[in-house]
Design a protein around this motif. Structure first.
Motif, PDB file in Angstrom:
ATOM      1  N   VAL A  54     -60.721 -14.671 -16.729  1.00 32.66           N
ATOM      2  CA  VAL A  54     -60.815 -15.531 -15.786  1.00 32.66           C
ATOM      3  C   VAL A  54     -59.369 -16.028 -15.439  1.00 32.66           C
ATOM      4  O   VAL A  54     -59.839 -17.163 -15.937  1.00 32.66           O
ATOM      5  N   TYR A  55     -58.089 -14.969 -14.533  1.00 30.90           N
ATOM      6  CA  TYR A  55     -57.004 -15.949 -14.609  1.00 30.90           C
ATOM      7  C   TYR A  55     -56.899 -17.215 -13.976  1.00 30.90           C
ATOM      8  O   TYR A  55     -57.538 -17.367 -13.253  1.00 30.90           O
ATOM      9  N   PRO A  56     -56.099 -18.239 -14.008  1.00 33.91           N
ATOM     10  CA  PRO A  56     -55.941 -18.845 -12.771  1.00 33.91           C
ATOM     11  C   PRO A  56     -55.776 -18.740 -11.393  1.00 33.91           C
ATOM     12  O   PRO A  56     -55.162 -17.705 -11.117  1.00 33.91           O
ATOM     13  N   LYS A  57     -56.027 -20.303 -10.882  1.00 36.80           N
ATOM     14  CA  LYS A  57     -55.331 -19.354  -9.526  1.00 36.80           C
ATOM     15  C   LYS A  57     -53.934 -20.752  -9.163  1.00 36.80           C
ATOM     16  O   LYS A  57     -53.864 -21.099  -9.912  1.00 36.80           O
ATOM     17  N   GLN A  58     -52.858 -19.930  -8.277  1.00 36.21           N
ATOM     18  CA  GLN A  58     -51.981 -20.810  -8.422  1.00 36.21           C
ATOM     19  C   GLN A  58     -51.697 -21.596  -6.542  1.00 36.21           C
ATOM     20  O   GLN A  58     -51.868 -20.222  -6.244  1.00 36.21           O
ATOM     21  N   TRP A  59     -51.156 -22.482  -6.812  1.00 33.63           N
ATOM     22  CA  TRP A  59     -50.492 -22.462  -5.312  1.00 33.63           C
ATOM     23  C   TRP A  59     -48.557 -23.578  -5.408  1.00 33.63           C
ATOM     24  O   TRP A  59     -48.674 -23.660  -6.470  1.00 33.63           O
ATOM     25  N   LEU A  60     -48.045 -22.300  -4.824  1.00 37.90           N
ATOM     26  CA  LEU A  60     -47.123 -22.179  -5.088  1.00 37.90           C
ATOM     27  C   LEU A  60     -46.022 -22.486  -4.137  1.00 37.90           C
ATOM     28  O   LEU A  60     -44.814 -22.231  -4.589  1.00 37.90           O
ATOM     29  N   GLN A  61     -46.923 -23.092  -2.859  1.00 35.15           N
ATOM     30  CA  GLN A  61     -45.762 -22.905  -2.006  1.00 35.15           C
ATOM     31  C   GLN A  61     -45.263 -24.429  -1.831  1.00 35.15           C
ATOM     32  O   GLN A  61     -44.007 -25.162  -1.393  1.00 35.15           O
ATOM     33  N   ASN A  62     -45.851 -25.144  -2.754  1.00 33.49           N
ATOM     34  CA  ASN A  62     -45.644 -26.697  -2.797  1.00 33.49           C
ATOM     35  C   ASN A  62     -44.657 -27.313  -3.656  1.00 33.49           C
ATOM     36  O   ASN A  62     -45.417 -26.831  -5.088  1.00 33.49           O
ATOM     37  N   ILE A  63     -43.845 -26.937  -4.110  1.00 31.45           N
ATOM     38  CA  ILE A  63     -42.793 -27.122  -5.746  1.00 31.45           C
ATOM     39  C   ILE A  63     -42.171 -28.672  -5.342  1.00 31.45           C
ATOM     40  O   ILE A  63     -41.191 -29.269  -4.250  1.00 31.45           O
ATOM     41  N   VAL A  64     -41.977 -29.030  -6.497  1.00 28.31           N
ATOM     42  CA  VAL A  64     -41.166 -30.513  -7.152  1.00 28.31           C
ATOM     43  C   VAL A  64     -40.624 -30.280  -7.890  1.00 28.31           C
ATOM     44  O   VAL A  64     -41.171 -29.417  -8.906  1.00 28.31           O
ATOM     45  N   LYS A  65     -39.062 -30.763  -7.820  1.00 27.29           N
ATOM     46  CA  LYS A  65     -38.168 -30.197  -8.986  1.00 27.29           C
ATOM     47  C   LYS A  65     -37.891 -31.089  -9.865  1.00 27.29           C
ATOM     48  O   LYS A  65     -37.941 -32.456  -9.364  1.00 27.29           O
ATOM     49  N   VAL A  66     -37.615 -31.083 -11.134  1.00 26.50           N
ATOM     50  CA  VAL A  66     -37.624 -32.080 -12.160  1.00 26.50           C
ATOM     51  C   VAL A  66     -36.651 -31.955 -13.164  1.00 26.50           C
ATOM     52  O   VAL A  66     -36.237 -30.994 -13.304  1.00 26.50           O
ATOM     53  N   LYS A  67     -35.535 -33.144 -13.049  1.00 29.14           N
ATOM     54  CA  LYS A  67     -33.875 -33.291 -13.858  1.00 29.14           C
ATOM     55  C   LYS A  67     -34.747 -33.441 -15.611  1.00 29.14           C
ATOM     56  O   LYS A  67     -35.733 -34.383 -15.091  1.00 29.14           O
ATOM     57  N   PRO A  68     -33.292 -32.999 -15.816  1.00 29.82           N
ATOM     58  CA  PRO A  68     -34.328 -34.073 -17.474  1.00 29.82           C
ATOM     59  C   PRO A  68     -33.711 -35.691 -16.964  1.00 29.82           C
ATOM     60  O   PRO A  68     -32.665 -35.856 -16.260  1.00 29.82           O
ATOM     61  N   GLY A  69     -34.670 -36.042 -17.314  1.00 30.01           N
ATOM     62  CA  GLY A  69     -34.318 -37.934 -17.440  1.00 30.01           C
ATOM     63  C   GLY A  69     -35.441 -38.070 -15.964  1.00 30.01           C
ATOM     64  O   GLY A  69     -35.138 -39.665 -16.326  1.00 30.01           O
ATOM     65  N   GLN A  70     -35.993 -37.238 -15.492  1.00 29.96           N
ATOM     66  CA  GLN A  70     -36.254 -38.089 -14.212  1.00 29.96           C
ATOM     67  C   GLN A  70     -37.941 -37.822 -14.558  1.00 29.96           C
ATOM     68  O   GLN A  70     -38.757 -36.981 -15.792  1.00 29.96           O
TER      69      GLN A  70
END
Length: 381
Positions: A54-70
């Motif tokens: 059974v495949y995972p569900k995804q929540w794609l609207q909420n996006i948090v970006k992470v740069k290297p070092g964060q």
């Protein structure tokens, strides 16, 4: 009235299109295409008994970006506390100085395995990514990145340990590399519905022969497609212990110092290997012992402790010291496959395996007593 109806229809159509677009972002996973021949043979040999993932569900609207070092952990925790979403690791090298705890409803995605690198730092002593027995984790996707170790200590790339009463479930790895970890590249225990697609798990296990590129233990419903588990440093390419309902298609294991694949212990059954290529193993390409995991130094021929209902279809098992050495493996088939190894292609002790349209260039041996077993193949590896 007519104008209102048209407006409603337009709004509905816009909503449908927006929903479709949301489900086809760069962050969404791609389902694996299973070859029709696999379904056909499964039905012919097993009827409808095989249970697929059974495949995972995804929540794609909420996006948090992470740069290297964060902080990756802060981003995961934030998204989890908001009900789920995407942690987008931007390109560059993210140095991991502490273990990352994975959580439910998370899609952890990079910009590509050559662009987003997660590198073992000095503070990790257990695993780069970890899930403990509690709390239960579901619906986790990791894709489009590399998790790279330094071969220092005894550290796993990905370590997931569940409980029988609340197994972790619906875990997907897609388009990732997991390399150079001193312990297991990936170790998943008591976890259901595991999907690995287009991944490389290589050069892991430098800390000892009990560490492997991939190690499954007490798992159900596994799909591996187009994965490469070659070049384990000291252990095996892939170990399936107490695993049920495994489909592995178009996978590769090359050049091991020990065995390529090991499948063993109780609850092991319904293993389907399709177009699996195993070559260059110093010992056995397909090692299926009859081993009680908790009493492994006492010899047994109880089929409870060996995998049952195994199918090899269109597999290439070539240039290994021994091709396959199986004990008490029953209700199994080797179909459309090619074996060409140095000593024995298949050695079967008290096993019921049907050969169909397959080639064994070196030849097979059928044993009815353990005394016939070749002495240089240890019975309890």
């Amino acid at each position: 009235m007519i104008k209102n109806i048209k407006q409603i229809l337009i709004i509905i159509c816009i909503g449908i299109v927006s929903s479709i677009k949301a489900q086809n972002t760069p962050f969404s996973f791609t389902k694996v295409t299973i070859e029709k021949e696999v379904y056909s043979i499964m039905f012919d040999k097993w009827n409808n008994d095989f249970k697929h993932v059974v495949y995972p569900k995804q929540w794609l609207q909420n996006i948090v970006k992470v740069k290297p070092g964060q902080s990756i952990q802060k981003a995961i925790d934030k998204v989890f506390n908001e009900g789920g979403g995407v942690v987008f690791l931007q390109k560059g090298t993210h140095v991991l100085n502490s273990t990352i705890t994975l959580r439910s409803n998370i899609t952890l995605v990079g910009e590509g395995r050559e662009k987003t690198i997660l590198l073992q730092g000095k503070g990790i002593d257990n695993a780069a990514f970890n899930i403990e027995a509690k709390p239960q984790v579901t619906d986790l996707v990791i894709k489009d990145l590399t998790i790279k170790g330094t071969r220092e200590g005894k550290v796993n790339g990905i370590l997931i340990r569940g409980r029988n009463e609340s197994r972790h479930s619906r875990i997907m790895l897609q388009n990732i590399d997991v390399t150079d970890w001193s312990a297991q590249g990936v170790h998943m225990k008591r976890t259901n519905n595991i999907i690995m697609d287009n991944c490389n798990f290589q050069y892991n296990g430098s800390a000892g022969g009990l560490y492997h590129n991939v190690y499954f233990l007490y798992n159900k419903y596994i799909l591996q497609s187009d994965c490469d588990m070659s070049y384990p440093v000291l252990g095996k390419g892939n170990k399936y212990t107490s695993c049920e309902y495994v489909l592995a298609q178009r996978c590769t294991i090359k050049d091991t110092k020990t065995n390529g694949i090991q499948a063993d212990h109780d609850e092991a059954g319904y293993l389907f290997f399709h177009k699996y290529h195993v070559s260059g193993c110093a010992r056995v390409a397909l090692w299926f012992p009859c081993e009680n995991y908790y009493d492994k130094f006492n010899y047994t021929e109880n089929p409870k402790y060996a995998p049952q209902k195994v199918i090899l279809n269109r597999c290439e098992i070539v240039n290994n010291t021994w091709g396959a050495m199986w004990r008490s493996v029953n209700n199994s088939y080797v179909i459309n496959s090619v074996f060409d190894n140095k000593n024995i292609d298949m050695g079967l002790l008290k096993s019921d395996v049907t050969m169909e349209n397959s080639t064994f260039k070196k030849g097979n041996e059928i044993y009815t007593d353990v005394k016939q077993w070749p002495k240089d193949v240890k019975i309890l590896w």
